[in-house]
Structure formats: C-alpha cells, structure tokens
Write an enzyme that holds these catalytic residues in place. Structure first.
Site, PDB file in Angstrom:
ATOM      1  N   ASP A  45       0.848  -1.203   0.000  1.00 51.00           N
ATOM      2  CA  ASP A  45       0.000   0.000   0.000  1.00 51.00           C
ATOM      3  C   ASP A  45       0.881   1.249   0.000  1.00 51.00           C
ATOM      4  O   ASP A  45       0.383   2.374  -0.089  1.00 51.00           O
ATOM      5  CB  ASP A  45      -1.013  -0.008   1.154  1.00 51.00           C
ATOM      6  CG  ASP A  45      -0.372   0.057   2.520  1.00 51.00           C
ATOM      7  OD1 ASP A  45       0.865  -0.087   2.617  1.00 51.00           O
ATOM      8  OD2 ASP A  45      -1.115   0.241   3.516  1.00 51.00           O
ATOM      9  N   SER A  46       2.205   1.045   0.032  1.00 54.38           N
ATOM     10  CA  SER A  46       3.149   2.143  -0.221  1.00 54.38           C
ATOM     11  C   SER A  46       2.890   2.726  -1.614  1.00 54.38           C
ATOM     12  O   SER A  46       3.370   3.823  -1.924  1.00 54.38           O
ATOM     13  CB  SER A  46       4.592   1.652  -0.097  1.00 54.38           C
ATOM     14  OG  SER A  46       4.774   0.421  -0.778  1.00 54.38           O
ATOM     15  N   LYS A 114      -1.557  -9.265   2.593  1.00 53.76           N
ATOM     16  CA  LYS A 114      -0.895  -8.821   3.823  1.00 53.76           C
ATOM     17  C   LYS A 114      -1.801  -7.813   4.503  1.00 53.76           C
ATOM     18  O   LYS A 114      -2.466  -7.029   3.834  1.00 53.76           O
ATOM     19  CB  LYS A 114       0.459  -8.176   3.504  1.00 53.76           C
ATOM     20  CG  LYS A 114       1.143  -7.590   4.740  1.00 53.76           C
ATOM     21  CD  LYS A 114       2.547  -7.140   4.459  1.00 53.76           C
ATOM     22  CE  LYS A 114       2.657  -5.722   3.945  1.00 53.76           C
ATOM     23  NZ  LYS A 114       2.061  -4.695   4.824  1.00 53.76           N
ATOM     24  N   GLU A 183       8.489  -4.306  10.979  1.00 57.15           N
ATOM     25  CA  GLU A 183       8.973  -3.023  10.443  1.00 57.15           C
ATOM     26  C   GLU A 183       9.448  -2.115  11.572  1.00 57.15           C
ATOM     27  O   GLU A 183       8.707  -1.864  12.540  1.00 57.15           O
ATOM     28  CB  GLU A 183       7.845  -2.331   9.637  1.00 57.15           C
ATOM     29  CG  GLU A 183       8.277  -0.996   9.064  1.00 57.15           C
ATOM     30  CD  GLU A 183       7.390  -0.467   7.949  1.00 57.15           C
ATOM     31  OE1 GLU A 183       6.488  -1.213   7.473  1.00 57.15           O
ATOM     32  OE2 GLU A 183       7.604   0.689   7.539  1.00 57.15           O
TER      33      GLU A 183
HETATM   34  O1  KIV Z   1       3.457  -1.115   1.724  1.00 57.87           O
HETATM   35  C1  KIV Z   1       4.604  -1.565   1.765  1.00 57.87           C
HETATM   36  O2  KIV Z   1       5.421  -1.358   0.849  1.00 57.87           O
HETATM   37  C2  KIV Z   1       4.971  -2.360   2.920  1.00 57.87           C
HETATM   38  C3  KIV Z   1       6.395  -2.785   3.065  1.00 57.87           C
HETATM   39  C4  KIV Z   1       7.282  -1.649   3.360  1.00 57.87           C
HETATM   40  C5  KIV Z   1       6.553  -3.888   4.054  1.00 57.87           C
HETATM   41  O3  KIV Z   1       4.144  -2.644   3.729  1.00 57.87           O
END
Ligand code: KIV
Length: 267
Positions: A45-46, A114, A183
């Site tokens: 979700d980044s 996730k 994290e």
């Molecule tokens: O959204 C993302 O990219 C993440 C990773 C940094 C683990 O959750």
C-alpha cells in the site's frame, strides 16, 4: 519455465535460506524483477505514496490496490505475489475483510494478502485464513497507524513493548499467518521474535537476523533524492541515471540530432 514460488516454499525457507522480498506496482518493473531471483513481490500500500504521491499510505483505495496487483500478476512472475490490504479494507469487520481479501485473489491475481496489526485484527485474520486465502502479518511500525503512533517511530522499544510485540506475533502465528513483516523494531527484538516463531519473519528496519528482508523498490533503486530513511540501502541511484538520460534526449531534440536517419521510416 521457472517453477512458481508458493507459500509452502516460503515456509520451508525458515532456518535454511533467507527470503528476498521487494515491492512492485506495475508490469514493467515486475518484468525486470522476474529476471532476478526475488522470492516475493509485495504490491504494497506504499503505492499510495510512491505511485500516487500521498504523504501517507492512508489514501490508497481497494480499487487502486486491485489495479496495481493485477498489473503485477499479469506478468505471471515466478515470485509469490502478495497484495497489501489498504487502510479501512479490513479494520471495520470480518465479512468486509474476507470479501476484500478475496478480491486480491479473484480480481488481482495475487496468491496471498498482507494486513497490518496483531490481536486487534485477529478475528479478521482467522476468517481470511478460513476462506483459504494465505495471510502475511505485519507488526512494529505499521504505517496505517501513523497518526495513532504520533509519527513514524521505531516500535517495540523497552521490555513491555517488546513483550507485547512478541505476544502479537505468536497470536498471528496461531491465527494461521504464513509469514510476518517486522517493520522498524530494534534488531534484538526482531531476533527474539524470529526465534520464537515457526513461521518466517521478513524485516524492514528490523536488523539482519530476520528470516528475510523487504525494501520498497523505489528506495532500493535510489529513485528519490529526498527520501532516505536509516534502514534503506540504495543499490543504485536511478534518479541521476534517469535524469541524465532525459536531459540527453531533450538536448538532442532541441539541437535536431534526434531522430537520426536510423530512426526514420523510408518511402
Ligand atoms: O506497503 C509496503 O510497501 C509495505 C512494506 C514496506 C513492508 O508494507
């Protein structure tokens, strides 16, 4: 044709071989990643930050995440594709969580999802696992909780916080997650959690003793000049490479040397 990586392969790597995970959000990058030996591609979700330009991950929607996940899955990479459940796609209730998790497999073509959080989302995790959707957990600095944390701060510092982190990790394992992202937690705490679990941990800012590591692909490739948290190592500086290439193109267009003969169609 390379054999696709399954969640069983990821589970079996624990204690034997470190797991390599990176993010991707589009087909072009995924094709490049598919030429490497990465084990897991996380459609994080980044995306809400690196693709959409948001200040946090909170704004990204289910439809946007499904779009990015489908762009990645269409490449049919060898790596396991994990879709990241965005803010408010699972927090409000179990049924909504299962339906949204299902969309990542049905419409996005992912093999797993996730989600962030421990005991407070344990009913959602159990229900998604019961629907035969593999789940990756995420503890420590969970970016969807940035406002509750009062900023992006290292989590699990101090005895009580470390104990809570471990309890949440064990609860997620009992609920059926096949792996766990840790994290921004102290390296010693991540090591202790890793030792306590039978499932693999995947660290980001969590030291070298996790079972694997994850980085956002734009950070790993140095695509931003400004953003460089302590836990990021840049393996390239693509910002400069891309800038130089586009400057060279612009120069040739302006001086009339591109396109040259070889780029032109003849009668
Ligand atoms: O959204 C993302 O990219 C993440 C990773 C940094 C683990 O959750």
């Amino acid at each position: 044709m390379k054999k696709p990586i399954s969640i069983i392969d990821i589970l079996n790597k624990k204690g034997k071989e470190r797991i390599v995970m990176v993010t991707s959000y589009d087909a072009t990058m995924t094709k490049i990643l598919d030429a490497t030996e990465v084990d897991v591609i996380l459609v994080g979700d980044s995306a809400g930050m690196v693709m959409a330009g948001g200040d946090t991950t909170l704004g990204v929607t289910m439809d946007q995440m499904i779009y990015h996940t489908a762009c990645v899955s269409r490449v049919r990479p060898r790596a396991l594709v994990v879709g990241d459940m965005p803010f408010l796609s699972y927090q409000a209730g179990v049924e909504e969580a299962v339906r949204n998790a299902g969309r990542f497999l049905k419409e996005g073509g992912a093999q797993a999802v996730k989600l962030e959080g421990g005991k407070r989302v344990i009913d959602q995790v159990k229900a998604i696992v019961r629907a035969d959707i593999p789940v990756m957990g995420h503890l420590g600095l969970t970016p969807q909780s940035v406002h509750a944390f009062g900023g992006y701060k290292v989590q699990g510092r101090g005895e009580e916080a470390a104990m809570m982190l471990k309890e949440n990790a064990l609860a997620l394992q009992d609920a059926g997650v096949f792996s766990l992202v840790l994290e921004c937690v102290p390296a010693a705490v991540a090591h202790e959690v890793t030792e306590a679990l039978a499932i693999p941990t995947i660290g980001i800012g969590a030291g070298p003793l996790c079972d694997g590591q994850v980085l956002v692909i734009q950070d790993l490739l140095g695509m931003s000049k400004e953003f460089k948290p302590k836990f990021v190592k840049r393996y390239a500086m693509l910002f400069d490479t891309i800038k130089e290439a586009v400057d060279a193109y612009a120069g040739e267009v302006r001086e009339g040397t591109f396109p040259a003969d070889e780029h032109c169609f003849k009668d």
